[in-house]
Design a protein around this motif. Sequence first.
Motif, short mmCIF file in Angstrom:
data_model
loop_
_atom_site.label_atom_id
_atom_site.label_comp_id
_atom_site.label_asym_id
_atom_site.label_seq_id
_atom_site.Cartn_x
_atom_site.Cartn_y
_atom_site.Cartn_z
N VAL A 163 -4.02 19.78 35.62
CA VAL A 163 -3.30 19.03 34.59
C VAL A 163 -2.99 19.92 33.40
O VAL A 163 -1.90 19.88 32.83
N GLY A 167 0.71 19.80 33.61
CA GLY A 167 1.08 18.54 32.97
C GLY A 167 2.03 18.72 31.80
O GLY A 167 3.06 18.05 31.71
N LEU A 171 6.13 17.40 31.33
CA LEU A 171 6.56 16.44 30.31
C LEU A 171 7.45 17.07 29.25
O LEU A 171 8.20 16.38 28.56
N PRO A 193 7.43 18.39 17.55
CA PRO A 193 6.02 18.03 17.77
C PRO A 193 5.49 18.66 19.06
O PRO A 193 6.24 18.92 20.00
N ASN A 194 4.19 18.87 19.09
CA ASN A 194 3.57 19.52 20.24
C ASN A 194 2.99 18.49 21.19
O ASN A 194 2.32 17.55 20.78
N LEU A 195 3.24 18.72 22.46
CA LEU A 195 2.69 17.87 23.50
C LEU A 195 1.23 18.25 23.75
O LEU A 195 0.89 19.44 23.78
N VAL A 196 0.41 17.24 23.92
CA VAL A 196 -0.99 17.48 24.30
C VAL A 196 -1.27 16.70 25.58
O VAL A 196 -1.09 15.48 25.61
N VAL A 197 -1.63 17.41 26.62
CA VAL A 197 -1.95 16.77 27.89
C VAL A 197 -3.31 17.26 28.35
O VAL A 197 -3.55 18.47 28.44
N LYS A 198 -4.21 16.35 28.58
CA LYS A 198 -5.53 16.75 29.08
C LYS A 198 -6.18 15.59 29.81
O LYS A 198 -5.65 14.47 29.81
N VAL A 199 -7.30 15.87 30.44
CA VAL A 199 -8.06 14.80 31.08
C VAL A 199 -9.45 14.77 30.47
O VAL A 199 -9.98 15.79 30.05
N LEU B 118 12.04 12.99 34.06
CA LEU B 118 11.50 14.32 34.37
C LEU B 118 12.56 15.21 34.98
O LEU B 118 12.32 16.35 35.33
N LEU B 171 2.51 10.94 34.64
CA LEU B 171 1.59 11.94 35.19
C LEU B 171 0.50 11.32 36.07
O LEU B 171 -0.13 12.01 36.87
N MET B 174 0.08 12.05 39.82
CA MET B 174 -0.43 13.38 40.13
C MET B 174 -1.95 13.37 40.10
O MET B 174 -2.60 13.88 41.03
N ASN B 194 -9.83 10.38 32.97
CA ASN B 194 -8.73 9.70 32.28
C ASN B 194 -7.73 10.70 31.73
O ASN B 194 -8.09 11.70 31.14
N VAL B 196 -5.00 11.94 29.16
CA VAL B 196 -4.67 11.77 27.74
C VAL B 196 -3.36 12.48 27.48
O VAL B 196 -3.23 13.67 27.72
N LYS B 198 -0.40 12.83 24.46
CA LYS B 198 0.03 12.47 23.10
C LYS B 198 0.82 13.63 22.51
O LYS B 198 0.89 14.71 23.10
N VAL B 199 1.40 13.38 21.36
CA VAL B 199 2.09 14.46 20.66
C VAL B 199 1.45 14.62 19.29
O VAL B 199 0.95 13.67 18.70
N GLN B 200 1.48 15.85 18.82
CA GLN B 200 0.95 16.14 17.48
C GLN B 200 2.07 16.68 16.63
O GLN B 200 2.88 17.49 17.09
N SER B 202 3.86 19.11 14.51
CA SER B 202 3.68 20.55 14.62
C SER B 202 2.89 21.08 13.44
O SER B 202 3.11 20.67 12.29
#
Lengths: 207, 207
Positions: A163, A167, A171, A193-199, B118, B171, B174, B194, B196, B198-200, B202
Amino acid sequence: MKITARMSEQADNDLTAKARIRNAALALYADYGEDATSMRTIADAAGVTVGLVVHHFRTKDGLREAVEHHIVDLFSYAIEQAPVEGTTAAIAASRDDAVAGMLADNPAVIGYLRRAVLDPTGHRGRILEMLTRFAAEQVATLRSAGVASMVQRDSSQTIGVMVRQLGQLFLQPMVDSMWAQLAGPDADEDDKPNLVVKVQESGATGS
Amino acid sequence: MKITARMSEQADNDLTAKARIRNAALALYADYGEDATSMRTIADAAGVTVGLVVHHFRTKDGLREAVEHHIVDLFSYAIEQAPVEGTTAAIAASRDDAVAGMLADNPAVIGYLRRAVLDPTGHRGRILEMLTRFAAEQVATLRSAGVASMVQRDSSQTIGVMVRQLGQLFLQPMVDSMWAQLAGPDADEDDKPNLVVKVQESGATGS
DNA sequence: TATTATGGTATACGTTTGTATAGTCGCAAT
DNA sequence: ATTGCGACTATACAAACGTATACCATAATA
């Protein structure tokens, strides 16, 4: 014939016709999808005729298998390159870097995987399955060598690696086109803005 | 003939043939993609002939336009339903809930949007553009009513809404298929990690 | 020298595709 | 009573598709 990393950066001229066909298919599949790409289009892009595509890959399914096998090879080769030294975190980071570099050199791989992964039910290939197995083997190898974090269960760690590496790339186009529409074409790229993708391990809290 | 919300939950029997065709197209596009779905397949699924599909939608492009317009309507209707009362956070949450409920009722929408969003370069429709504009209007309306957070720039806030509502859904397949492969089919669902997304803003730090 | 394998082209096949056209049926308005 | 129109079916058509077959050139092998 041995495929070296340098060759994949050279002009098509020095490639076998078979490799040119495979590369053309990968690029076109990434951009337009397999269904929208005819074998004649692939042949034209590779500078050959349809007959030769059939000669080398038999069927369109066979061509996709070759493309997907090639993608796995690219991942495998990238990770072989990464040094296994330093702290646990340093090893993980160097592997992530190696994969990121390979993906930057082969952007079509991202596009291809995006389509394959977002389409898990309808997809006729097994590329996600192959890459997942590959990532799981990597985690297992590093663990048995004592150079991987053990605070998570291994399946979560494997999914985390995948991911993290894929991931955001999947996106990002969505964010990019929204940003282009909302902020206008001449906006400062740094404001995007920055994408953050994690599990997160289930039940875990915090970042 | 007026289409009510309750009708969309009823059996196909009570729907206009035109609506049945549109719904069948949406479902098939979501599962198999537009390219892999012929107009004859759509007609069969709707219990009509190809000719009627052409009669109502003229071309395959026209059919896609109708499908995408319908999706925007579903979002629009869902948000109209959400009450505009309580704190800023409560309003935002009730809107998120309304959209989440609509998506749960219409799972094909998720599948369709996953493919469209996508696939920004190759896609021939404008659904992401429409939804982005719609989200931006929502943000603007809430802001001018003084019931939206103002700590972010508005474009970031709009992107944040979209990514939060759609990113994880895109996502998730996947993660699901990797989890099924790694943990086996009889693993405890609660152990699945899980996602996660989101966007931050910058330059921002923290979680 | 004859043979065989390899990389390549040209062409033709049956099927499926999107679309066009002609026609049938029911029903509402003249 | 007839006309007209919308919903709907049936059939046809040209193009594009994946695939099969036949053929040609070169070079290594026997």
